[in-house]
Design a protein around this motif. Structure first.
Motif, PDB file in Angstrom:
ATOM      1  N   UNK A 105       0.852  -1.175   0.000  1.00  0.00           N
ATOM      2  CA  UNK A 105       0.000   0.000   0.000  1.00  0.00           C
ATOM      3  C   UNK A 105       0.893   1.231   0.000  1.00  0.00           C
ATOM      4  N   UNK A 106       0.322   2.374  -0.308  1.00  0.00           N
ATOM      5  CA  UNK A 106       1.109   3.604  -0.271  1.00  0.00           C
ATOM      6  C   UNK A 106       0.243   4.761   0.217  1.00  0.00           C
ATOM      7  N   UNK A 107       0.934   5.753   0.751  1.00  0.00           N
ATOM      8  CA  UNK A 107       0.243   6.943   1.230  1.00  0.00           C
ATOM      9  C   UNK A 107       1.055   8.176   0.877  1.00  0.00           C
ATOM     10  N   UNK A 108       0.453   9.031   0.083  1.00  0.00           N
ATOM     11  CA  UNK A 108       1.080  10.293  -0.286  1.00  0.00           C
ATOM     12  C   UNK A 108       0.642  11.373   0.702  1.00  0.00           C
ATOM     13  N   UNK A 109       1.419  12.447   0.829  1.00  0.00           N
ATOM     14  CA  UNK A 109       1.072  13.519   1.763  1.00  0.00           C
ATOM     15  C   UNK A 109      -0.322  14.063   1.493  1.00  0.00           C
ATOM     16  N   UNK A 110      -1.135  14.152   2.537  1.00  0.00           N
ATOM     17  CA  UNK A 110      -2.471  14.704   2.410  1.00  0.00           C
ATOM     18  C   UNK A 110      -3.486  13.771   1.783  1.00  0.00           C
ATOM     19  N   UNK A 111      -3.090  12.534   1.522  1.00  0.00           N
ATOM     20  CA  UNK A 111      -4.000  11.583   0.891  1.00  0.00           C
ATOM     21  C   UNK A 111      -4.166  10.358   1.774  1.00  0.00           C
ATOM     22  N   UNK A 112      -5.220   9.607   1.508  1.00  0.00           N
ATOM     23  CA  UNK A 112      -5.452   8.384   2.247  1.00  0.00           C
ATOM     24  C   UNK A 112      -4.551   7.265   1.727  1.00  0.00           C
ATOM     25  N   UNK A 113      -4.348   6.276   2.590  1.00  0.00           N
ATOM     26  CA  UNK A 113      -3.579   5.119   2.166  1.00  0.00           C
ATOM     27  C   UNK A 113      -4.347   4.380   1.069  1.00  0.00           C
ATOM     28  N   UNK A 114      -3.617   3.946   0.046  1.00  0.00           N
ATOM     29  CA  UNK A 114      -4.268   3.277  -1.069  1.00  0.00           C
ATOM     30  C   UNK A 114      -3.573   1.969  -1.420  1.00  0.00           C
ATOM     31  N   UNK A 167       4.060   0.883   2.121  1.00  0.00           N
ATOM     32  CA  UNK A 167       3.937  -0.023   3.252  1.00  0.00           C
ATOM     33  C   UNK A 167       3.692  -1.448   2.784  1.00  0.00           C
ATOM     34  N   UNK A 168       4.344  -2.354   3.459  1.00  0.00           N
ATOM     35  CA  UNK A 168       4.106  -3.779   3.274  1.00  0.00           C
ATOM     36  C   UNK A 168       3.125  -4.231   4.368  1.00  0.00           C
ATOM     37  N   UNK A 169       2.265  -5.183   4.045  1.00  0.00           N
ATOM     38  CA  UNK A 169       1.291  -5.640   5.025  1.00  0.00           C
ATOM     39  C   UNK A 169       0.993  -7.127   4.838  1.00  0.00           C
ATOM     40  N   UNK A 170       0.641  -7.766   5.951  1.00  0.00           N
ATOM     41  CA  UNK A 170       0.261  -9.174   5.918  1.00  0.00           C
ATOM     42  C   UNK A 170      -1.217  -9.312   6.230  1.00  0.00           C
ATOM     43  N   UNK A 171      -1.893 -10.118   5.421  1.00  0.00           N
ATOM     44  CA  UNK A 171      -3.316 -10.357   5.592  1.00  0.00           C
ATOM     45  C   UNK A 171      -3.584 -11.027   6.930  1.00  0.00           C
ATOM     46  N   UNK A 172      -4.759 -10.776   7.452  1.00  0.00           N
ATOM     47  CA  UNK A 172      -5.064 -11.246   8.802  1.00  0.00           C
ATOM     48  C   UNK A 172      -5.265 -12.749   8.891  1.00  0.00           C
ATOM     49  N   UNK A 173      -5.824 -13.375   7.863  1.00  0.00           N
ATOM     50  CA  UNK A 173      -6.113 -14.803   7.899  1.00  0.00           C
ATOM     51  C   UNK A 173      -5.253 -15.532   6.872  1.00  0.00           C
ATOM     52  N   UNK A 174      -4.880 -16.757   7.212  1.00  0.00           N
ATOM     53  CA  UNK A 174      -4.134 -17.521   6.214  1.00  0.00           C
ATOM     54  C   UNK A 174      -5.096 -18.268   5.294  1.00  0.00           C
ATOM     55  N   UNK A 175      -4.566 -18.637   4.151  1.00  0.00           N
ATOM     56  CA  UNK A 175      -5.365 -19.287   3.107  1.00  0.00           C
ATOM     57  C   UNK A 175      -6.647 -18.486   2.830  1.00  0.00           C
ATOM     58  N   UNK A 176      -6.512 -17.199   2.749  1.00  0.00           N
ATOM     59  CA  UNK A 176      -7.666 -16.330   2.576  1.00  0.00           C
ATOM     60  C   UNK A 176      -8.173 -16.360   1.141  1.00  0.00           C
ATOM     61  N   UNK A 177      -9.441 -15.964   0.986  1.00  0.00           N
ATOM     62  CA  UNK A 177      -9.989 -15.778  -0.346  1.00  0.00           C
ATOM     63  C   UNK A 177      -9.401 -14.516  -0.966  1.00  0.00           C
ATOM     64  N   UNK A 178      -9.518 -14.410  -2.269  1.00  0.00           N
ATOM     65  CA  UNK A 178      -8.885 -13.301  -2.981  1.00  0.00           C
ATOM     66  C   UNK A 178      -9.690 -12.016  -2.970  1.00  0.00           C
ATOM     67  N   UNK A 179     -10.988 -12.122  -2.724  1.00  0.00           N
ATOM     68  CA  UNK A 179     -11.869 -10.984  -3.006  1.00  0.00           C
ATOM     69  C   UNK A 179     -11.492  -9.715  -2.257  1.00  0.00           C
ATOM     70  N   UNK A 180     -10.920  -9.852  -1.086  1.00  0.00           N
ATOM     71  CA  UNK A 180     -10.622  -8.674  -0.270  1.00  0.00           C
ATOM     72  C   UNK A 180      -9.134  -8.359  -0.224  1.00  0.00           C
ATOM     73  N   UNK A 181      -8.384  -8.860  -1.171  1.00  0.00           N
ATOM     74  CA  UNK A 181      -6.933  -8.659  -1.165  1.00  0.00           C
ATOM     75  C   UNK A 181      -6.542  -7.200  -1.290  1.00  0.00           C
ATOM     76  N   UNK A 182      -7.420  -6.360  -1.826  1.00  0.00           N
ATOM     77  CA  UNK A 182      -7.097  -4.948  -2.000  1.00  0.00           C
ATOM     78  C   UNK A 182      -7.585  -4.083  -0.840  1.00  0.00           C
ATOM     79  N   UNK A 183      -8.199  -4.688   0.161  1.00  0.00           N
ATOM     80  CA  UNK A 183      -8.767  -3.912   1.267  1.00  0.00           C
ATOM     81  C   UNK A 183      -7.790  -3.823   2.427  1.00  0.00           C
ATOM     82  N   UNK A 184      -7.368  -2.606   2.745  1.00  0.00           N
ATOM     83  CA  UNK A 184      -6.412  -2.407   3.833  1.00  0.00           C
ATOM     84  C   UNK A 184      -6.969  -2.908   5.165  1.00  0.00           C
TER      85      UNK A 184
END
Length: 127
Positions: free
Chosen positions: A37-46, A94-111
């Motif tokens: 993910x990334x966050x620019x000044x004055x913007x939300x994390x995307x 930013x690097x991040x790890x998903x909360x659940x293992x063997x997760x479904x793909x549908x929410x892979x883009x949700x912080x």
């Protein structure tokens, strides 16, 4: 406790390339979706990119065709190769790890689905 440590950020001219790395501690790295993910000044994390435990990859439209996410499970590391960089790519990544293992793909883009985050690495692209 899981720790994520990013590296590889820096200053680059437009059109240049950078490769970010994220080293993860903890067990069972291969079971988890990893995201950038990334966050620019004055913007939300995307969302930028994600790679699932099964190797599927997802990208934000703004980086598709320019960025490539990959992982090396033997090294507990995820990478983000960034080519053809633009000034609008300037942000803290930013690097991040998903909360659940063997997760479904549908929410892979949700912080909101990621519960471990690195400290971030600055990427600055000059015009």
């Amino acid at each position: 406790q899981v720790q994520l440590v990013e590296s590889g950020g820096g200053l680059v001219q437009a059109g240049g390339s950078l490769r970010l790395s994220c080293a993860a501690s903890g067990r069972a790295f291969s079971r988890y979706t990893m995201g950038w993910f990334r966050q620019a000044p004055g913007k939300e994390r995307e969302f930028v990119a994600a790679i699932t435990w099964s190797g599927n990859t997802y990208y934000a439209d703004s980086v598709k065709g320019r960025f490539t996410i990959s992982r090396d499970n033997a090294k507990n590391t995820v990478y983000l190769q960034m080519n053809s960089l633009k000034p609008e790519d300037t942000a803290v990544y930013y690097c991040a790890r998903y909360s659940d293992y063997y997760s479904d793909d549908e929410k892979a883009s949700s912080a909101n689905e990621y519960n471990y985050w690195g400290q971030g690495t600055q990427v600055t692209v000059s015009s």
